[in-house]
Design a protein around this motif. Structure first.
Motif, PDB file in Angstrom:
ATOM      1  N   TYR A   1       0.492   5.276   1.428  1.00 24.90           N
ATOM      2  CA  TYR A   1      -0.257   6.235   2.218  1.00 24.90           C
ATOM      3  C   TYR A   1       0.389   7.606   2.038  1.00 24.90           C
ATOM      4  CZ  TYR A   1      -2.866   2.720   4.900  1.00 24.90           C
ATOM      5  OH  TYR A   1      -3.730   1.709   5.281  1.00 24.90           O
TER       6      TYR A   1
ATOM      7  N   ALA B   1       0.475  16.832  11.103  1.00 25.26           N
ATOM      8  CA  ALA B   1      -0.550  16.800  12.161  1.00 25.26           C
ATOM      9  C   ALA B   1      -1.798  16.013  11.772  1.00 25.26           C
ATOM     10  CB  ALA B   1      -0.931  18.209  12.607  1.00 25.26           C
ATOM     11  N   GLU B   2      -1.699  15.187  10.744  1.00 22.37           N
ATOM     12  CA  GLU B   2      -2.807  14.309  10.376  1.00 22.37           C
ATOM     13  C   GLU B   2      -2.309  12.873  10.336  1.00 22.37           C
ATOM     14  OE1 GLU B   2      -5.005  17.502   7.369  1.00 22.37           O
ATOM     15  OE2 GLU B   2      -4.814  15.399   6.804  1.00 22.37           O
ATOM     16  N   GLY B   3      -3.255  11.940  10.385  1.00 20.61           N
ATOM     17  CA  GLY B   3      -2.874  10.552  10.232  1.00 20.61           C
ATOM     18  C   GLY B   3      -2.645  10.201   8.778  1.00 20.61           C
ATOM     19  N   PRO B   4      -1.987   9.078   8.504  1.00 23.32           N
ATOM     20  CA  PRO B   4      -1.787   8.641   7.112  1.00 23.32           C
ATOM     21  C   PRO B   4      -3.126   8.391   6.423  1.00 23.32           C
ATOM     22  CG  PRO B   4      -0.372   7.391   8.627  1.00 23.32           C
ATOM     23  CD  PRO B   4      -1.331   8.161   9.466  1.00 23.32           C
TER      24      PRO B   4
ATOM     25  N   PHE C   1      -4.954   6.591   3.163  1.00 27.94           N
ATOM     26  CA  PHE C   1      -4.757   5.544   2.161  1.00 27.94           C
ATOM     27  C   PHE C   1      -4.857   6.122   0.752  1.00 27.94           C
ATOM     28  CE2 PHE C   1      -4.895   1.615   0.026  1.00 27.94           C
ATOM     29  CZ  PHE C   1      -5.958   1.634  -0.875  1.00 27.94           C
TER      30      PHE C   1
ATOM     31  N   PHE D   1       4.291   7.206   2.439  1.00 22.49           N
ATOM     32  CA  PHE D   1       4.786   5.990   3.068  1.00 22.49           C
ATOM     33  C   PHE D   1       4.367   4.776   2.253  1.00 22.49           C
ATOM     34  CE2 PHE D   1       6.515   7.521   6.994  1.00 22.49           C
ATOM     35  CZ  PHE D   1       5.799   8.673   7.292  1.00 22.49           C
TER      36      PHE D   1
ATOM     37  N   LYS E   1       0.698  11.446   3.934  1.00 20.93           N
ATOM     38  CA  LYS E   1       0.537  12.054   5.244  1.00 20.93           C
ATOM     39  C   LYS E   1       0.850  13.541   5.205  1.00 20.93           C
ATOM     40  CE  LYS E   1       1.726  11.491  10.113  1.00 20.93           C
ATOM     41  NZ  LYS E   1       1.777  12.950  10.333  1.00 20.93           N
TER      42      LYS E   1
ATOM     43  N   LEU F   1       0.843  -1.195   0.000  1.00 20.79           N
ATOM     44  CA  LEU F   1       0.000   0.000   0.000  1.00 20.79           C
ATOM     45  C   LEU F   1       0.879   1.247   0.000  1.00 20.79           C
ATOM     46  CD1 LEU F   1      -0.943  -2.072   2.582  1.00 20.79           C
ATOM     47  CD2 LEU F   1      -3.046  -0.801   2.193  1.00 20.79           C
TER      48      LEU F   1
ATOM     49  N   PHE G   1       5.998  -0.454   7.621  1.00 17.66           N
ATOM     50  CA  PHE G   1       6.133   0.791   6.874  1.00 17.66           C
ATOM     51  C   PHE G   1       7.577   1.125   6.573  1.00 17.66           C
ATOM     52  CE2 PHE G   1       1.981   2.900   6.799  1.00 17.66           C
ATOM     53  CZ  PHE G   1       1.265   2.157   7.717  1.00 17.66           C
ATOM     54  N   GLY G   2       7.786   1.827   5.463  1.00 13.84           N
ATOM     55  CA  GLY G   2       9.065   2.465   5.202  1.00 13.84           C
ATOM     56  C   GLY G   2       9.160   3.770   5.986  1.00 13.84           C
ATOM     57  N   THR G   3      10.279   4.449   5.813  1.00 13.88           N
ATOM     58  CA  THR G   3      10.518   5.682   6.583  1.00 13.88           C
ATOM     59  C   THR G   3       9.953   6.927   5.920  1.00 13.88           C
ATOM     60  OG1 THR G   3      12.692   5.810   5.568  1.00 13.88           O
ATOM     61  CG2 THR G   3      12.576   4.824   7.760  1.00 13.88           C
TER      62      THR G   3
ATOM     63  N   LYS H   1      -0.600  -6.971  10.374  1.00 13.68           N
ATOM     64  CA  LYS H   1       0.089  -5.713  10.626  1.00 13.68           C
ATOM     65  C   LYS H   1       0.781  -5.237   9.365  1.00 13.68           C
ATOM     66  CE  LYS H   1       4.214  -8.081  12.342  1.00 13.68           C
ATOM     67  NZ  LYS H   1       5.007  -8.378  13.557  1.00 13.68           N
ATOM     68  N   TYR H   2       0.911  -3.921   9.257  1.00 12.79           N
ATOM     69  CA  TYR H   2       1.641  -3.317   8.162  1.00 12.79           C
ATOM     70  C   TYR H   2       3.063  -3.008   8.625  1.00 12.79           C
ATOM     71  CZ  TYR H   2      -2.811  -2.329   5.714  1.00 12.79           C
ATOM     72  OH  TYR H   2      -4.028  -2.415   5.081  1.00 12.79           O
TER      73      TYR H   2
END
Lengths: 115, 114
Positions: free
Chosen positions: B36, B41-44, B46, B89, B38, B34, B104-106, B101-102
């Motif tokens: 995402y 101050a917000e969530g990722p 999709f 991400f 971002k 996937l 994630f990259g950095t 679980k996912y």
């Protein structure tokens, strides 16, 4: 419809204090996840619930971290005796079912700062 | 051990041009990927996903390509718009193993210049 909500959005704690972070998932979503995101990093998995059952807690960094979802909806992540290294954004995500291909939808996160 | 890697911390692209964001993974058990986006101050949020049985998935201006042999995926945004400026991400999961679980990259910070 409403997305995932988290409260508080910001929390400042003194080292040694206990904190509780709340997550309200999307209504009807079976699966709920907690992630920790340190500055400059990607989110890292902490724990996973399917309804009220905690099926995976392999990512919890220590026994000071505890999560619950007693009625299969709202979840709380509790951190006891906070340390400076606990400072991070804590993200909650929910997904509709419990298939690996179900998209996880994230809340805005709670930024925890431990002084 | 970084199982999902985004080697470019930042990318700048002119408005209207193509943005290409890259991601490499090491775990051959990953079968669902996937992207995402971002904002601060917000969530990722999709964007787009792809299963390992496909090599391409397209949704409007966004296309994800998967090269399983190289363990590489990329996100193409065309044309790029200033509102696309965000951190992107890449995430992966081993969905068929019962682990949801996912990983994630950095992240890659994309800046689209007007």
């Amino acid at each position: 419809g409403a997305g995932v909500s988290q409260s508080p959005r910001y929390k400042v704690a003194k080292r040694g204090q206990d904190v509780a972070l709340r997550c309200d998932p999307i209504s009807g979503h079976v699966s709920l996840f907690w992630y920790q995101q340190a500055l400059g990093q990607g989110p890292e998995f902490l724990t996973y619930f399917q309804n009220e059952a905690q099926l995976d807690k392999s990512g919890l960094p220590s026994d000071r971290f505890f999560a619950e979802r007693p009625e299969g909806s709202v979840s709380t992540l509790k951190i006891q005796r906070t340390q400076q290294e606990d400072s991070a954004v804590y993200l909650c995500a929910s997904s509709l079912a419990h298939r690996g291909t179900d998209t996880q939808y994230f809340g805005p996160g709670t930024r925890l700062t431990v002084l | 051990d970084q199982q999902v890697k985004q080697n470019s911390p930042s990318l700048s692209v002119q408005e209207g041009r193509i943005s290409i964001l890259n991601c490499d993974y090491t775990n051959s058990m990953f079968d669902y990927f996937l992207w995402y986006k971002k904002y601060p101050a917000e969530g990722p949020t999709f964007l787009i996903s792809i299963s390992s049985i496909k090599d391409k998935n397209e949704d409007g201006r966004f296309t994800v390509f998967l090269n399983k042999s190289a363990k590489h995926l990329s996100l193409h945004i065309v044309p790029s718009q200033p509102g696309d400026s965000a951190v992107y991400f890449c995430a992966a999961s081993a969905s068929s193993s019962g682990t949801y679980k996912y990983i994630f990259g950095t992240g890659t910070r994309l800046k689209v210049l007007a």
